[in-house]
Design an enzyme around this catalytic site. Structure first.
Site, PDB file in Angstrom:
ATOM      1  N   ARG A  64       2.703  82.032  41.546  1.00  0.00           N
ATOM      2  CA  ARG A  64       2.935  83.358  40.959  1.00  0.00           C
ATOM      3  C   ARG A  64       2.341  83.491  39.561  1.00  0.00           C
ATOM      4  O   ARG A  64       2.114  84.601  39.097  1.00  0.00           O
ATOM      5  CB  ARG A  64       4.430  83.688  40.988  1.00  0.00           C
ATOM      6  CG  ARG A  64       4.844  84.200  42.360  1.00  0.00           C
ATOM      7  CD  ARG A  64       6.330  84.289  42.504  1.00  0.00           C
ATOM      8  NE  ARG A  64       6.871  83.001  42.908  1.00  0.00           N
ATOM      9  CZ  ARG A  64       8.155  82.760  43.111  1.00  0.00           C
ATOM     10  NH1 ARG A  64       9.040  83.703  42.929  1.00  0.00           N
ATOM     11  NH2 ARG A  64       8.551  81.563  43.485  1.00  0.00           N
ATOM     12  N   GLU A 101      13.741  66.416  41.993  1.00  0.00           N
ATOM     13  CA  GLU A 101      15.106  65.939  42.237  1.00  0.00           C
ATOM     14  C   GLU A 101      15.070  64.700  43.150  1.00  0.00           C
ATOM     15  O   GLU A 101      15.721  63.709  42.906  1.00  0.00           O
ATOM     16  CB  GLU A 101      15.909  67.061  42.884  1.00  0.00           C
ATOM     17  CG  GLU A 101      17.342  67.053  42.465  1.00  0.00           C
ATOM     18  CD  GLU A 101      18.093  68.256  42.989  1.00  0.00           C
ATOM     19  OE1 GLU A 101      19.307  68.156  43.111  1.00  0.00           O
ATOM     20  OE2 GLU A 101      17.445  69.285  43.295  1.00  0.00           O
TER      21      GLU A 101
HETATM   22  P1  AMP Z   1      11.426  75.133  37.181  1.00  0.00           P
HETATM   23  O1  AMP Z   1      10.419  74.028  37.406  1.00  0.00           O
HETATM   24  O2  AMP Z   1      12.845  74.717  37.442  1.00  0.00           O
HETATM   25  O3  AMP Z   1      11.277  75.739  35.797  1.00  0.00           O
HETATM   26  O4  AMP Z   1      11.125  76.263  38.260  1.00  0.00           O
HETATM   27  C1  AMP Z   1       9.912  76.917  38.195  1.00  0.00           C
HETATM   28  C2  AMP Z   1       9.509  77.759  39.385  1.00  0.00           C
HETATM   29  O5  AMP Z   1      10.522  77.908  40.391  1.00  0.00           O
HETATM   30  C3  AMP Z   1       9.203  79.147  38.882  1.00  0.00           C
HETATM   31  O6  AMP Z   1       7.829  79.258  38.696  1.00  0.00           O
HETATM   32  C4  AMP Z   1       9.711  80.074  39.932  1.00  0.00           C
HETATM   33  O7  AMP Z   1       8.627  80.503  40.717  1.00  0.00           O
HETATM   34  C5  AMP Z   1      10.695  79.267  40.770  1.00  0.00           C
HETATM   35  N1  AMP Z   1      12.107  79.626  40.510  1.00  0.00           N
HETATM   36  C6  AMP Z   1      13.062  78.790  40.029  1.00  0.00           C
HETATM   37  N2  AMP Z   1      14.258  79.409  39.931  1.00  0.00           N
HETATM   38  C7  AMP Z   1      14.064  80.682  40.346  1.00  0.00           C
HETATM   39  C8  AMP Z   1      14.908  81.855  40.467  1.00  0.00           C
HETATM   40  N3  AMP Z   1      16.213  81.837  40.160  1.00  0.00           N
HETATM   41  N4  AMP Z   1      14.347  82.994  40.910  1.00  0.00           N
HETATM   42  C9  AMP Z   1      13.026  83.046  41.231  1.00  0.00           C
HETATM   43  N5  AMP Z   1      12.190  82.003  41.154  1.00  0.00           N
HETATM   44  C10 AMP Z   1      12.672  80.827  40.719  1.00  0.00           C
END
Ligand code: AMP
Length: 180
Positions: A64, A101
């Protein structure tokens, strides 16, 4: 960043509870992307930072981050460079492994795409825990000497990913702050 824009976007942001699994409040960025007037406001807000920080290349995170990154780069007439998951990019690539994880994942960047003097903005739609963003920062830091700027449309602030990036010394911007 811009409080009235943030409120306006939040009013239109669709949040879907329990997707893709129970307990997750899924922030559906496509509810904003599908509205050209809102998408333009987001792009213009990001472009202000591109100009302020004299960014020379935009790096988008799979997938995205590609949407916002490619429009911003085109509007500012600077190159768009993708960071992709393992095995998707042809030719020589820089690699960075990071912990999930369970197990490991790897992101990659084409070797010829950025140089030491580039001032990079890394864009993604959302930051939650920051796993991929931290790995992307490390990967770019290996190559460039200038301070790296991160831009997220949504920051799930209670998950602290943006704080982790700030502590590592990066510039970090977001347009909407939401609870994750
Ligand atoms: P992180 O590595 O935990 O920062 O997660 C990053 C990616 O996960 C983001 O680029 C989002 O596309 C997706 N993502 C994580 N949590 C959400 C959420 N609550 N809603 C939508 N997309 C999410």
């Amino acid at each position: 960043m811009n409080k009235s824009l943030e409120k306006h976007l939040k009013d239109h942001l669709r949040v879907i509870p329990d997707f893709p699994k129970k307990g997750i409040m899924f922030q559906d960025i496509f509810s904003l992307v599908e509205q050209p007037v809102l998408l333009k406001k987001i792009i213009d807000e990001i472009s202000k930072v591109v100009k302020k920080k004299k960014i020379t290349k935009i790096v988008g995170i799979d997938a995205r981050g590609f949407i916002f990154g490619s429009i911003v780069s085109n509007d500012n007439r600077i190159p768009f460079i993708p960071i992709r998951k393992k095995g998707k990019l042809p030719g020589p690539v820089h690699k960075m492994k990071y912990k999930l994880e369970y197990g490991y994942d790897q992101i990659e960047l084409q070797k010829s795409s950025i140089i030491r003097e580039d001032r990079i903005m890394i864009i993604d739609d959302l930051i939650a825990t920051g796993g991929t963003a931290v790995a992307a920062g490390k990967l770019i830091k290996k190559i460039t000497s200038k301070k790296i700027t991160f831009m997220f449309v949504i920051d799930l602030y209670n998950l602290k990913g943006a704080n982790i990036l700030k502590k590592k010394g990066y510039n970090v911007y977001s347009i909407i702050k939401a609870e994750g």
